[in-house]
Motif scaffolding. Structure first.
Motif, PDB file in Angstrom:
ATOM      1  N   LEU A 178      58.412  -3.354  -8.298  1.00 28.35           N
ATOM      2  CA  LEU A 178      57.539  -3.860  -9.352  1.00 28.35           C
ATOM      3  C   LEU A 178      56.123  -3.975  -8.802  1.00 28.35           C
ATOM      4  N   LEU A 179      55.202  -3.235  -9.403  1.00 25.58           N
ATOM      5  CA  LEU A 179      53.820  -3.211  -8.942  1.00 25.58           C
ATOM      6  C   LEU A 179      52.948  -4.156  -9.753  1.00 25.58           C
ATOM      7  N   SER A 180      51.864  -4.578  -9.128  1.00 27.65           N
ATOM      8  CA  SER A 180      50.782  -5.264  -9.827  1.00 27.65           C
ATOM      9  C   SER A 180      49.555  -4.371  -9.745  1.00 27.65           C
ATOM     10  N   TYR A 181      48.910  -4.160 -10.878  1.00 31.49           N
ATOM     11  CA  TYR A 181      47.723  -3.311 -10.940  1.00 31.49           C
ATOM     12  C   TYR A 181      46.504  -4.200 -11.134  1.00 31.49           C
ATOM     13  N   PRO A 182      45.567  -4.261 -10.203  1.00 36.34           N
ATOM     14  CA  PRO A 182      45.623  -3.623  -8.882  1.00 36.34           C
ATOM     15  C   PRO A 182      46.302  -4.482  -7.823  1.00 36.34           C
ATOM     16  N   SER A 183      46.491  -5.791  -8.099  1.00 35.30           N
ATOM     17  CA  SER A 183      47.021  -6.695  -7.072  1.00 35.30           C
ATOM     18  C   SER A 183      47.698  -7.889  -7.735  1.00 35.30           C
ATOM     19  N   LEU A 184      48.366  -8.700  -6.910  1.00 34.38           N
ATOM     20  CA  LEU A 184      49.142  -9.820  -7.438  1.00 34.38           C
ATOM     21  C   LEU A 184      48.256 -10.888  -8.079  1.00 34.38           C
ATOM     22  N   GLU A 185      46.969 -10.898  -7.744  1.00 33.87           N
ATOM     23  CA  GLU A 185      46.052 -11.823  -8.411  1.00 33.87           C
ATOM     24  C   GLU A 185      46.095 -11.630  -9.925  1.00 33.87           C
ATOM     25  N   THR A 186      46.403 -10.406 -10.346  1.00 35.93           N
ATOM     26  CA  THR A 186      46.511 -10.118 -11.772  1.00 35.93           C
ATOM     27  C   THR A 186      47.536 -11.019 -12.447  1.00 35.93           C
ATOM     28  N   TYR A 187      48.670 -11.258 -11.757  1.00 37.52           N
ATOM     29  CA  TYR A 187      49.693 -12.114 -12.354  1.00 37.52           C
ATOM     30  C   TYR A 187      49.157 -13.516 -12.602  1.00 37.52           C
ATOM     31  N   ILE A 188      48.451 -14.057 -11.619  1.00 34.39           N
ATOM     32  CA  ILE A 188      47.921 -15.413 -11.766  1.00 34.39           C
ATOM     33  C   ILE A 188      46.926 -15.478 -12.918  1.00 34.39           C
TER      34      ILE A 188
ATOM     35  N   TYR B 263      42.369   4.556 -15.273  1.00 30.37           N
ATOM     36  CA  TYR B 263      41.423   4.478 -14.162  1.00 30.37           C
ATOM     37  C   TYR B 263      40.407   5.616 -14.240  1.00 30.37           C
ATOM     38  N   ARG B 264      40.866   6.809 -14.566  1.00 25.19           N
ATOM     39  CA  ARG B 264      39.945   7.944 -14.659  1.00 25.19           C
ATOM     40  C   ARG B 264      38.906   7.726 -15.754  1.00 25.19           C
ATOM     41  N   THR B 265      39.308   7.038 -16.803  1.00 25.97           N
ATOM     42  CA  THR B 265      38.404   6.804 -17.931  1.00 25.97           C
ATOM     43  C   THR B 265      37.470   5.627 -17.683  1.00 25.97           C
ATOM     44  N   ASN B 266      37.988   4.577 -17.056  1.00 31.29           N
ATOM     45  CA  ASN B 266      37.250   3.315 -16.965  1.00 31.29           C
ATOM     46  C   ASN B 266      36.769   2.952 -15.561  1.00 31.29           C
ATOM     47  N   GLY B 267      37.229   3.687 -14.562  1.00 29.64           N
ATOM     48  CA  GLY B 267      36.822   3.386 -13.193  1.00 29.64           C
ATOM     49  C   GLY B 267      37.503   2.174 -12.599  1.00 29.64           C
ATOM     50  N   MET B 268      38.564   1.692 -13.231  1.00 30.00           N
ATOM     51  CA  MET B 268      39.342   0.560 -12.724  1.00 30.00           C
ATOM     52  C   MET B 268      40.703   0.580 -13.403  1.00 30.00           C
ATOM     53  N   ASP B 269      41.647  -0.146 -12.816  1.00 28.72           N
ATOM     54  CA  ASP B 269      42.973  -0.272 -13.430  1.00 28.72           C
ATOM     55  C   ASP B 269      42.917  -1.250 -14.596  1.00 28.72           C
ATOM     56  N   LYS B 270      43.815  -1.049 -15.556  1.00 30.74           N
ATOM     57  CA  LYS B 270      44.043  -2.088 -16.559  1.00 30.74           C
ATOM     58  C   LYS B 270      44.843  -3.188 -15.885  1.00 30.74           C
ATOM     59  N   LEU B 271      44.372  -4.425 -15.965  1.00 30.53           N
ATOM     60  CA  LEU B 271      45.055  -5.515 -15.288  1.00 30.53           C
ATOM     61  C   LEU B 271      46.475  -5.676 -15.830  1.00 30.53           C
ATOM     62  N   LEU B 272      47.441  -5.520 -14.930  1.00 32.13           N
ATOM     63  CA  LEU B 272      48.846  -5.591 -15.334  1.00 32.13           C
ATOM     64  C   LEU B 272      49.693  -5.922 -14.123  1.00 32.13           C
ATOM     65  N   SER B 273      50.492  -6.969 -14.232  1.00 31.83           N
ATOM     66  CA  SER B 273      51.475  -7.287 -13.204  1.00 31.83           C
ATOM     67  C   SER B 273      52.859  -7.236 -13.818  1.00 31.83           C
ATOM     68  N   LEU B 274      53.785  -6.581 -13.110  1.00 31.93           N
ATOM     69  CA  LEU B 274      55.158  -6.446 -13.606  1.00 31.93           C
ATOM     70  C   LEU B 274      56.103  -7.488 -13.013  1.00 31.93           C
ATOM     71  N   LEU B 275      55.555  -8.496 -12.340  1.00 32.19           N
ATOM     72  CA  LEU B 275      56.401  -9.525 -11.739  1.00 32.19           C
ATOM     73  C   LEU B 275      57.328 -10.178 -12.757  1.00 32.19           C
ATOM     74  N   SER B 276      56.857 -10.392 -13.972  1.00 31.02           N
ATOM     75  CA  SER B 276      57.671 -11.060 -14.999  1.00 31.02           C
ATOM     76  C   SER B 276      58.947 -10.296 -15.312  1.00 31.02           C
ATOM     77  N   LEU B 277      58.958  -8.984 -15.050  1.00 32.23           N
ATOM     78  CA  LEU B 277      60.178  -8.208 -15.308  1.00 32.23           C
ATOM     79  C   LEU B 277      61.347  -8.728 -14.475  1.00 32.23           C
ATOM     80  N   SER B 278      61.073  -9.221 -13.285  1.00 34.50           N
ATOM     81  CA  SER B 278      62.171  -9.747 -12.465  1.00 34.50           C
ATOM     82  C   SER B 278      62.779 -10.991 -13.100  1.00 34.50           C
ATOM     83  N   PHE B 279      61.976 -11.779 -13.797  1.00 37.26           N
ATOM     84  CA  PHE B 279      62.501 -12.981 -14.440  1.00 37.26           C
ATOM     85  C   PHE B 279      63.370 -12.619 -15.644  1.00 37.26           C
ATOM     86  N   PHE B 280      62.994 -11.560 -16.353  1.00 36.33           N
ATOM     87  CA  PHE B 280      63.858 -11.066 -17.431  1.00 36.33           C
ATOM     88  C   PHE B 280      65.162 -10.514 -16.843  1.00 36.33           C
ATOM     89  N   ASP B 281      65.060  -9.776 -15.751  1.00 35.22           N
ATOM     90  CA  ASP B 281      66.220  -9.157 -15.125  1.00 35.22           C
ATOM     91  C   ASP B 281      67.213 -10.209 -14.646  1.00 35.22           C
TER      92      ASP B 281
END
Length: 258
Positions: free
Chosen positions: A144-154, A233-251
């Motif tokens: 499970l990745l965080s785009y770009p980093s885990l700070e995104t989840y917080i 990223y190619r369009t905006n020069g940055m990632d869309k902020l997204l963390s998939l950590l919550s998927l583990s809680f659903f799982d």
């Protein structure tokens, strides 16, 4: 979609393999001990494995957080003696049933440290579900990745659909400090808020309507998310902020969809 928190869920044995030894440990500790009241084992090295919290309400559910050998995502690729030794300690000294544990790898997409997109795509395909059908637990798990980093989840715990402008992922740390978004402030309400944010952002990014049953084999969807992030990223020069950590809680059944 209505998401509810099942605080009394018996989750059994859970392993998180994370890239860092600070932010991931403190965040997961806040969630699993202070909010959810599960026993918590830290493994920051082979020589430093210990319980940091023992639940009085559920003695049979344990969350084990293991620091990976390297912060680079390539460390997932090979089964190492390091991980084998830590698993051996968890089995022999802590009675953790690793063969039946749910295993999650929590890593950052951070382009400064993880530049090999082909490798990331391959790992997302291979590490596609948390429990292995053949009980071959070494080299298995859900990445499970965080785009770009885990700070995104917080951030997602406190802000809805944030469109923060940043040039490098380390700028998000300054944003957290500026806004006073700290891990020890996260509550049940924030966990649910972050999960709803994730589901909304997944739909906005790649028109994916989340279905918890997809977590039985999430590899294909994980690759699609990576592709959508690359396009963004190619369009905006940055990632869309997204963390998939919550998927583990659903799982794990901690989150349920009504």
């Amino acid at each position: 979609m209505n998401i509810v928190l099942n605080k009394n869920k018996k989750i059994g044995q859970v392993v998180y393999i994370v890239e860092g030894e600070r932010k991931e440990f403190t965040l997961l500790n806040q969630i699993f001990t202070n909010i959810l009241d599960y026993s918590f084992i830290e493994a920051k090295s082979v020589e430093n494995v210990k319980y940091t919290y023992r639940s009085k309400s559920d003695r049979n559910s344990n969350v084990c957080v293991i620091k990976s050998m390297s912060s680079n995502i390539s460390s997932i690729e090979d089964v190492t003696l390091y991980i084998e030794n830590i698993y051996g300690l968890l089995i022999s000294e802590y009675d953790i049933d690793i063969e039946n544990a749910a295993i999650f790898y929590i890593f950052d997409r951070d382009r400064q440290s993880n530049k090999n997109k082909g490798l990331i795509k391959d790992l997302l395909s291979r590490f596609s579900h948390s429990r292995d059908d053949n009980n071959e637990f070494l080299g298995n798990g859900l990445l499970l990745l965080s785009y770009p980093s885990l700070e995104t989840y917080i951030i997602s715990c406190f802000e809805k659909g944030s469109q923060i402008i940043y040039k490098q992922s380390n700028e998000l740390k300054g944003y957290l400090d500026k806004k006073q978004y700290h891990q020890n402030k996260i509550t049940e309400k924030h966990l649910l808020f972050a999960a709803k944010n994730m589901i909304m952002n997944l739909y906005e990014l790649c028109h994916y309507k989340f279905d918890v049953n997809d977590l039985d084999n999430f590899g294909k969807m994980n690759v699609q998310i990576l592709g959508a992030e690359e396009k963004y990223y190619r369009t905006n020069g940055m990632d869309k902020l997204l963390s998939l950590l919550s998927l583990s809680f659903f799982d794990l059944g901690i989150f349920c969809v009504e």
